[in-house]
Design a protein around this motif. Structure first.
Motif, PDB file in Angstrom:
ATOM      1  N   ASP A  58       0.854  -1.180   0.000  1.00  0.00           N
ATOM      2  CA  ASP A  58       0.000   0.000   0.000  1.00  0.00           C
ATOM      3  C   ASP A  58       0.899   1.241   0.000  1.00  0.00           C
ATOM      4  OD1 ASP A  58       0.847   0.248   2.639  1.00  0.00           O
ATOM      5  OD2 ASP A  58      -1.161   0.495   3.457  1.00  0.00           O
ATOM      6  N   PRO A  59       0.368   2.410  -0.335  1.00  0.00           N
ATOM      7  CA  PRO A  59       1.208   3.600  -0.512  1.00  0.00           C
ATOM      8  C   PRO A  59       2.028   3.983   0.725  1.00  0.00           C
ATOM      9  CG  PRO A  59      -0.951   3.980  -1.449  1.00  0.00           C
ATOM     10  CD  PRO A  59      -1.019   2.662  -0.743  1.00  0.00           C
ATOM     11  N   ARG A  60       1.463   3.814   1.918  1.00  0.00           N
ATOM     12  CA  ARG A  60       2.185   4.169   3.137  1.00  0.00           C
ATOM     13  C   ARG A  60       3.399   3.267   3.338  1.00  0.00           C
ATOM     14  NH1 ARG A  60       2.249   2.314   7.855  1.00  0.00           N
ATOM     15  NH2 ARG A  60       0.458   0.973   7.567  1.00  0.00           N
TER      16      ARG A  60
ATOM     17  N   LEU B  80       4.972   1.616   1.016  1.00  0.00           N
ATOM     18  CA  LEU B  80       5.907   1.917  -0.068  1.00  0.00           C
ATOM     19  C   LEU B  80       6.738   3.155   0.263  1.00  0.00           C
ATOM     20  CD1 LEU B  80       6.526   0.744  -2.902  1.00  0.00           C
ATOM     21  CD2 LEU B  80       5.067   2.527  -3.809  1.00  0.00           C
ATOM     22  N   ALA B  81       6.091   4.190   0.797  1.00  0.00           N
ATOM     23  CA  ALA B  81       6.806   5.408   1.166  1.00  0.00           C
ATOM     24  C   ALA B  81       7.790   5.148   2.306  1.00  0.00           C
ATOM     25  CB  ALA B  81       5.818   6.499   1.563  1.00  0.00           C
ATOM     26  N   THR B  82       7.394   4.335   3.278  1.00  0.00           N
ATOM     27  CA  THR B  82       8.277   4.003   4.391  1.00  0.00           C
ATOM     28  C   THR B  82       9.496   3.232   3.910  1.00  0.00           C
ATOM     29  OG1 THR B  82       6.376   3.937   5.877  1.00  0.00           O
ATOM     30  CG2 THR B  82       8.376   2.846   6.631  1.00  0.00           C
ATOM     31  N   LEU B  83       9.280   2.269   3.015  1.00  0.00           N
ATOM     32  CA  LEU B  83      10.392   1.486   2.473  1.00  0.00           C
ATOM     33  C   LEU B  83      11.338   2.368   1.668  1.00  0.00           C
ATOM     34  CD1 LEU B  83      11.585  -1.384   2.147  1.00  0.00           C
ATOM     35  CD2 LEU B  83      10.206  -1.576   0.070  1.00  0.00           C
ATOM     36  N   GLN B  84      10.776   3.263   0.884  1.00  0.00           N
ATOM     37  CA  GLN B  84      11.587   4.168   0.077  1.00  0.00           C
ATOM     38  C   GLN B  84      12.411   5.092   0.979  1.00  0.00           C
ATOM     39  OE1 GLN B  84       9.274   6.563  -2.609  1.00  0.00           O
ATOM     40  NE2 GLN B  84      11.028   6.946  -3.927  1.00  0.00           N
ATOM     41  N   HIS B  85      11.804   5.590   2.053  1.00  0.00           N
ATOM     42  CA  HIS B  85      12.495   6.471   2.986  1.00  0.00           C
ATOM     43  C   HIS B  85      13.652   5.736   3.668  1.00  0.00           C
ATOM     44  CE1 HIS B  85      13.064   9.728   5.801  1.00  0.00           C
ATOM     45  NE2 HIS B  85      12.940   8.885   6.818  1.00  0.00           N
ATOM     46  N   ARG B  86      13.408   4.499   4.109  1.00  0.00           N
ATOM     47  CA  ARG B  86      14.459   3.727   4.768  1.00  0.00           C
ATOM     48  C   ARG B  86      15.620   3.437   3.807  1.00  0.00           C
ATOM     49  NH1 ARG B  86      13.907  -1.373   8.841  1.00  0.00           N
ATOM     50  NH2 ARG B  86      16.104  -1.908   8.889  1.00  0.00           N
ATOM     51  N   ALA B  87      15.300   3.113   2.560  1.00  0.00           N
ATOM     52  CA  ALA B  87      16.348   2.857   1.570  1.00  0.00           C
ATOM     53  C   ALA B  87      17.177   4.110   1.323  1.00  0.00           C
ATOM     54  CB  ALA B  87      15.730   2.356   0.268  1.00  0.00           C
ATOM     55  N   ALA B  88      16.524   5.272   1.273  1.00  0.00           N
ATOM     56  CA  ALA B  88      17.251   6.533   1.072  1.00  0.00           C
ATOM     57  C   ALA B  88      18.151   6.839   2.266  1.00  0.00           C
ATOM     58  CB  ALA B  88      16.262   7.671   0.841  1.00  0.00           C
ATOM     59  N   LEU B  89      17.673   6.567   3.479  1.00  0.00           N
ATOM     60  CA  LEU B  89      18.492   6.792   4.672  1.00  0.00           C
ATOM     61  C   LEU B  89      19.729   5.887   4.676  1.00  0.00           C
ATOM     62  CD1 LEU B  89      15.829   7.149   7.509  1.00  0.00           C
ATOM     63  CD2 LEU B  89      17.283   8.943   6.535  1.00  0.00           C
ATOM     64  N   ILE B  90      19.551   4.641   4.288  1.00  0.00           N
ATOM     65  CA  ILE B  90      20.681   3.709   4.247  1.00  0.00           C
ATOM     66  C   ILE B  90      21.709   4.172   3.227  1.00  0.00           C
ATOM     67  CG2 ILE B  90      21.373   1.358   3.621  1.00  0.00           C
ATOM     68  CD1 ILE B  90      18.685   0.423   4.831  1.00  0.00           C
TER      69      ILE B  90
ATOM     70  N   ARG C 261      -2.798  -7.312  -0.534  1.00  0.00           N
ATOM     71  CA  ARG C 261      -1.948  -6.127  -0.422  1.00  0.00           C
ATOM     72  C   ARG C 261      -1.245  -6.141   0.924  1.00  0.00           C
ATOM     73  NH1 ARG C 261      -2.114  -1.887  -4.466  1.00  0.00           N
ATOM     74  NH2 ARG C 261      -1.465  -0.588  -2.763  1.00  0.00           N
ATOM     75  N   VAL C 262       0.017  -5.761   0.933  1.00  0.00           N
ATOM     76  CA  VAL C 262       0.771  -5.651   2.172  1.00  0.00           C
ATOM     77  C   VAL C 262       0.433  -4.280   2.786  1.00  0.00           C
ATOM     78  CG1 VAL C 262       3.069  -5.510   3.180  1.00  0.00           C
ATOM     79  CG2 VAL C 262       2.607  -7.140   1.351  1.00  0.00           C
ATOM     80  N   THR C 263      -0.131  -4.321   3.988  1.00  0.00           N
ATOM     81  CA  THR C 263      -0.502  -3.074   4.670  1.00  0.00           C
ATOM     82  C   THR C 263       0.496  -2.701   5.759  1.00  0.00           C
ATOM     83  OG1 THR C 263      -1.970  -4.268   6.161  1.00  0.00           O
ATOM     84  CG2 THR C 263      -2.943  -3.344   4.163  1.00  0.00           C
ATOM     85  N   GLU C 264       1.314  -3.655   6.189  1.00  0.00           N
ATOM     86  CA  GLU C 264       2.382  -3.393   7.154  1.00  0.00           C
ATOM     87  C   GLU C 264       3.608  -4.202   6.743  1.00  0.00           C
ATOM     88  OE1 GLU C 264       2.649  -1.387   9.815  1.00  0.00           O
ATOM     89  OE2 GLU C 264       0.620  -0.631   9.546  1.00  0.00           O
ATOM     90  N   LEU C 265       4.749  -3.562   6.777  1.00  0.00           N
ATOM     91  CA  LEU C 265       6.026  -4.217   6.496  1.00  0.00           C
ATOM     92  C   LEU C 265       7.042  -3.650   7.472  1.00  0.00           C
ATOM     93  CD1 LEU C 265       7.770  -6.057   4.588  1.00  0.00           C
ATOM     94  CD2 LEU C 265       8.270  -3.988   3.322  1.00  0.00           C
ATOM     95  N   VAL C 266       7.466  -4.473   8.419  1.00  0.00           N
ATOM     96  CA  VAL C 266       8.404  -4.031   9.445  1.00  0.00           C
ATOM     97  C   VAL C 266       9.664  -4.877   9.334  1.00  0.00           C
ATOM     98  CG1 VAL C 266       8.791  -3.674  11.907  1.00  0.00           C
ATOM     99  CG2 VAL C 266       6.494  -3.369  10.955  1.00  0.00           C
TER     100      VAL C 266
END
Length: 150
Positions: free
Chosen positions: A68-70, A72-82, A143-148
Motif C-alpha cells: 500500500d502507498p504508506r 511503499l513510502a516508508t520502504l523508500q524512505h528507509r532505503a534513502a536513509l541507508i 496487499r501488504v498493509t504493514e512491512l516491518v
C-alpha cells in the motif's frame, strides 16, 4: 509397431472408453490451506524484493502493486536513509548491509477472514533479521498493509 491411444470423452478426459468419470466437486472459495500457501509465497517474494530495495539493487516502484502507498513510502524512505548514511560515513559494514539477502523460514497466521500476518527470517552478509508482514485481501488481491524490517 502401433500405439494405442485411449479414447477421450467429454466427461472424463484421459479415461478409457467405457469408464465413467467421477464428478469432481468444485469449490468457489479458497480453503484456508490454499490461502496460507499463497500468503507464504507472496510474503517470501515481497520480503526478498524489499531487501533488494534496501540494498539498492531494485527500484522501489516494482513493489507498488503489492504494497500500500504508506508502506511503499516508508520502504523508500528507509532505503534513502541507508544510502545516504553509507555515502556519508563510508562505513564498509553499511555498504554490505542487506546485500545477498535470502529469505529463510516464513510463518503465516490468519488473523481474521481476509487478513493474515506473516513473519520471515532474512539472512544477509552482515546479520540475520526478522521481518513482519500484514496482508489484507482487497478486491480479490492481497496487499501488504504493514512491512516491518527488524
Amino acid at each position: 509397431m502401433t500405439a494405442v491411444t485411449p479414447i477421450q470423452n467429454a466427461q472424463g478426459l484421459g479415461k478409457k472408453a467405457g469408464q465413467q468419470a467421477r464428478p469432481r466437486p468444485q469449490s468457489q472459495t479458497a480453503t484456508p490451506s490454499d490461502d496460507s500457501s499463497e500468503i507464504r509465497a507472496i510474503t517470501r517474494g515481497t520480503v526478498q524484493a524489499a531487501m533488494e530495495v534496501l540494498a539498492g539493487i531494485r527500484p522501489v516502484h516494482q513493489l507498488a502493486r503489492r504494497l500500500d502507498p504508506r508502506c511503499l513510502a516508508t520502504l523508500q524512505h528507509r532505503a534513502a536513509l541507508i544510502r545516504r548514511e553509507a555515502t556519508r560515513t563510508a562505513n564498509p559494514v553499511l555498504a554490505r548491509l542487506h546485500r545477498n539477502s535470502s529469505v529463510g523460514s516464513v510463518r503465516v497466521c490468519e488473523v481474521s477472514e481476509g487478513v493474515y500476518e506473516a513473519s520471515a527470517v532474512v539472512v544477509d552478509e552482515v546479520r540475520a533479521r526478522a521481518v513482519a508482514v500484514r496482508l489484507e485481501r482487497n478486491r480479490q488481491v492481497w496487499r501488504v498493509t504493514e512491512l516491518v524490517v527488524g
